[in-house]
Write a protein that holds these residues in place. Structure first.
Motif, PDB file in Angstrom:
ATOM      1  N   LEU A  90       0.825  -1.209   0.000  1.00  0.00           N
ATOM      2  CA  LEU A  90       0.000   0.000   0.000  1.00  0.00           C
ATOM      3  C   LEU A  90       0.862   1.263   0.000  1.00  0.00           C
ATOM      4  O   LEU A  90       0.338   2.361  -0.107  1.00  0.00           O
ATOM      5  N   GLY A  91       2.166   1.086   0.141  1.00  0.00           N
ATOM      6  CA  GLY A  91       3.057   2.237   0.156  1.00  0.00           C
ATOM      7  C   GLY A  91       3.033   2.996   1.460  1.00  0.00           C
ATOM      8  O   GLY A  91       3.426   4.160   1.504  1.00  0.00           O
ATOM      9  N   LEU A  92       2.570   2.362   2.523  1.00  0.00           N
ATOM     10  CA  LEU A  92       2.496   3.016   3.820  1.00  0.00           C
ATOM     11  C   LEU A  92       3.781   2.780   4.603  1.00  0.00           C
ATOM     12  O   LEU A  92       4.404   1.732   4.493  1.00  0.00           O
ATOM     13  N   ILE A  93       4.144   3.777   5.412  1.00  0.00           N
ATOM     14  CA  ILE A  93       5.376   3.702   6.194  1.00  0.00           C
ATOM     15  C   ILE A  93       5.013   3.679   7.679  1.00  0.00           C
ATOM     16  O   ILE A  93       4.622   4.705   8.234  1.00  0.00           O
ATOM     17  N   PRO A  94       5.118   2.490   8.336  1.00  0.00           N
ATOM     18  CA  PRO A  94       4.784   2.404   9.760  1.00  0.00           C
ATOM     19  C   PRO A  94       5.993   2.685  10.657  1.00  0.00           C
ATOM     20  O   PRO A  94       7.107   2.285  10.357  1.00  0.00           O
ATOM     21  N   VAL A  95       5.765   3.400  11.765  1.00  0.00           N
ATOM     22  CA  VAL A  95       6.784   3.675  12.775  1.00  0.00           C
ATOM     23  C   VAL A  95       6.115   3.505  14.136  1.00  0.00           C
ATOM     24  O   VAL A  95       5.039   4.056  14.365  1.00  0.00           O
ATOM     25  N   SER A  96       6.771   2.745  15.040  1.00  0.00           N
ATOM     26  CA  SER A  96       6.125   2.500  16.338  1.00  0.00           C
ATOM     27  C   SER A  96       6.718   3.373  17.437  1.00  0.00           C
ATOM     28  O   SER A  96       7.907   3.684  17.447  1.00  0.00           O
ATOM     29  N   TYR A  97       5.827   3.757  18.354  1.00  0.00           N
ATOM     30  CA  TYR A  97       6.170   4.515  19.555  1.00  0.00           C
ATOM     31  C   TYR A  97       5.437   3.846  20.711  1.00  0.00           C
ATOM     32  O   TYR A  97       4.254   4.125  20.935  1.00  0.00           O
ATOM     33  N   GLY A  98       6.079   2.934  21.403  1.00  0.00           N
ATOM     34  CA  GLY A  98       5.420   2.214  22.492  1.00  0.00           C
ATOM     35  C   GLY A  98       4.378   1.274  21.916  1.00  0.00           C
ATOM     36  O   GLY A  98       4.675   0.454  21.059  1.00  0.00           O
ATOM     37  N   ASN A  99       3.131   1.394  22.370  1.00  0.00           N
ATOM     38  CA  ASN A  99       2.082   0.530  21.835  1.00  0.00           C
ATOM     39  C   ASN A  99       1.277   1.226  20.727  1.00  0.00           C
ATOM     40  O   ASN A  99       0.191   0.783  20.369  1.00  0.00           O
ATOM     41  N   ILE A 100       1.836   2.307  20.198  1.00  0.00           N
ATOM     42  CA  ILE A 100       1.182   3.046  19.117  1.00  0.00           C
ATOM     43  C   ILE A 100       2.052   2.966  17.865  1.00  0.00           C
ATOM     44  O   ILE A 100       3.271   3.128  17.923  1.00  0.00           O
ATOM     45  N   ILE A 101       1.399   2.701  16.738  1.00  0.00           N
ATOM     46  CA  ILE A 101       2.084   2.707  15.448  1.00  0.00           C
ATOM     47  C   ILE A 101       1.522   3.874  14.654  1.00  0.00           C
ATOM     48  O   ILE A 101       0.302   4.039  14.546  1.00  0.00           O
ATOM     49  N   GLN A 102       2.418   4.675  14.135  1.00  0.00           N
ATOM     50  CA  GLN A 102       1.998   5.792  13.302  1.00  0.00           C
ATOM     51  C   GLN A 102       2.299   5.406  11.854  1.00  0.00           C
ATOM     52  O   GLN A 102       3.418   5.007  11.529  1.00  0.00           O
ATOM     53  N   VAL A 103       1.293   5.510  11.007  1.00  0.00           N
ATOM     54  CA  VAL A 103       1.427   5.148   9.601  1.00  0.00           C
ATOM     55  C   VAL A 103       1.273   6.410   8.775  1.00  0.00           C
ATOM     56  O   VAL A 103       0.286   7.123   8.899  1.00  0.00           O
ATOM     57  N   THR A 104       2.260   6.657   7.919  1.00  0.00           N
ATOM     58  CA  THR A 104       2.260   7.858   7.099  1.00  0.00           C
ATOM     59  C   THR A 104       2.073   7.486   5.636  1.00  0.00           C
ATOM     60  O   THR A 104       2.704   6.549   5.142  1.00  0.00           O
ATOM     61  N   LEU A 105       1.217   8.214   4.968  1.00  0.00           N
ATOM     62  CA  LEU A 105       1.010   8.053   3.542  1.00  0.00           C
ATOM     63  C   LEU A 105       2.009   8.955   2.827  1.00  0.00           C
ATOM     64  O   LEU A 105       1.991  10.168   3.013  1.00  0.00           O
ATOM     65  N   PRO A 106       2.910   8.376   2.036  1.00  0.00           N
ATOM     66  CA  PRO A 106       3.892   9.222   1.350  1.00  0.00           C
ATOM     67  C   PRO A 106       3.226  10.120   0.312  1.00  0.00           C
ATOM     68  O   PRO A 106       2.135   9.807  -0.176  1.00  0.00           O
ATOM     69  N   SER A 107       3.889  11.221   0.014  1.00  0.00           N
ATOM     70  CA  SER A 107       3.333  12.118  -1.000  1.00  0.00           C
ATOM     71  C   SER A 107       3.313  11.399  -2.338  1.00  0.00           C
ATOM     72  O   SER A 107       4.135  10.538  -2.615  1.00  0.00           O
ATOM     73  N   LEU A 108       2.347  11.768  -3.153  1.00  0.00           N
ATOM     74  CA  LEU A 108       2.110  11.063  -4.397  1.00  0.00           C
ATOM     75  C   LEU A 108       2.970  11.632  -5.518  1.00  0.00           C
ATOM     76  O   LEU A 108       2.754  12.741  -5.984  1.00  0.00           O
ATOM     77  N   THR A 109       3.943  10.860  -5.937  1.00  0.00           N
ATOM     78  CA  THR A 109       4.794  11.237  -7.059  1.00  0.00           C
ATOM     79  C   THR A 109       4.242  10.573  -8.319  1.00  0.00           C
ATOM     80  O   THR A 109       3.385   9.698  -8.254  1.00  0.00           O
TER      81      THR A 109
END
Length: 188
Positions: A90-109
């Motif tokens: 899906l092109g998503l970039i997950p990063v975890s902070y404790g029990n929370i995962i932050q998923v960022t949608l990359p800019s559309l090239t």
């Protein structure tokens, strides 16, 4: 005997409609402008040996138009969830902070747009194959009827023509949906 043929035709049409429905669900998960928790609907995590939907293991909310915040219920599976999201194409970039995962949608090239279009076309082809498989199964059932001399060759020929027409209709529907999604992807 016509009742059996009608049942085969009705069941085949129902199965073809189901293929279209699944295709729509799969391509609706391919988003471009705004991130949505629905994007994660098809992600499964190996949870103690059982493939489990992410929605049963975590709560996802949209933080803003480009970021999802996923609160994981069991900290032991955070790495598995991150890996599944990353490997989901899906092109998503997950990063975890404790029990929370932050998923960022990359800019559309432009490159990402073409990758998304390629994903949509792949899904369309899979759906077309599914519809053709439904046609093949229906024709196989009719061949059994003709082998058992329950129908004649003219009835077989008529049935195969009807199933082919259904197949053509639903494959055209996939093409229409595909064209619409491709133009949507190119507009953003």
């Amino acid at each position: 005997m016509m009742n059996t043929i009608n049942n085969i035709q009705t069941n085949s049409e129902t199965d073809m409609k189901r293929c279209i429905k699944n295709f729509k669900i799969n391509i609706n998960n391919i988003h471009i402008g705004r991130i949505s928790p629905n994007m994660l609907n098809n992600i499964r995590i190996d949870y103690y040996g059982t493939p489990t939907p992410l929605s049963q293991l975590a709560n996802a909310i949209a933080k803003n138009s480009r970021t999802l915040t996923i609160t994981v219920f069991d900290q032991k599976i955070i790495k598995s969830i991150e890996k599944a999201i990353f490997m989901s194409n899906l092109g998503l970039i997950p990063v975890s902070y404790g029990n929370i995962i932050q998923v960022t949608l990359p800019s559309l090239t432009e490159e990402r747009r073409h990758a998304l279009i390629k994903m949509v076309r792949t899904e369309a082809e899979k759906s077309k194959i599914s519809i053709r498989n439904v046609r093949r199964l229906a024709n196989d059932k009719i061949k059994i009827l003709i082998k058992n001399k329950e129908i004649n060759e003219d009835e077989e020929h008529d049935f195969q023509n009807k199933i082919q027409k259904l197949t053509n209709i639903w494959i055209k529907e996939i093409d229409v949906i595909l064209t619409k999604k491709e133009s949507e992807l190119m507009q953003f």
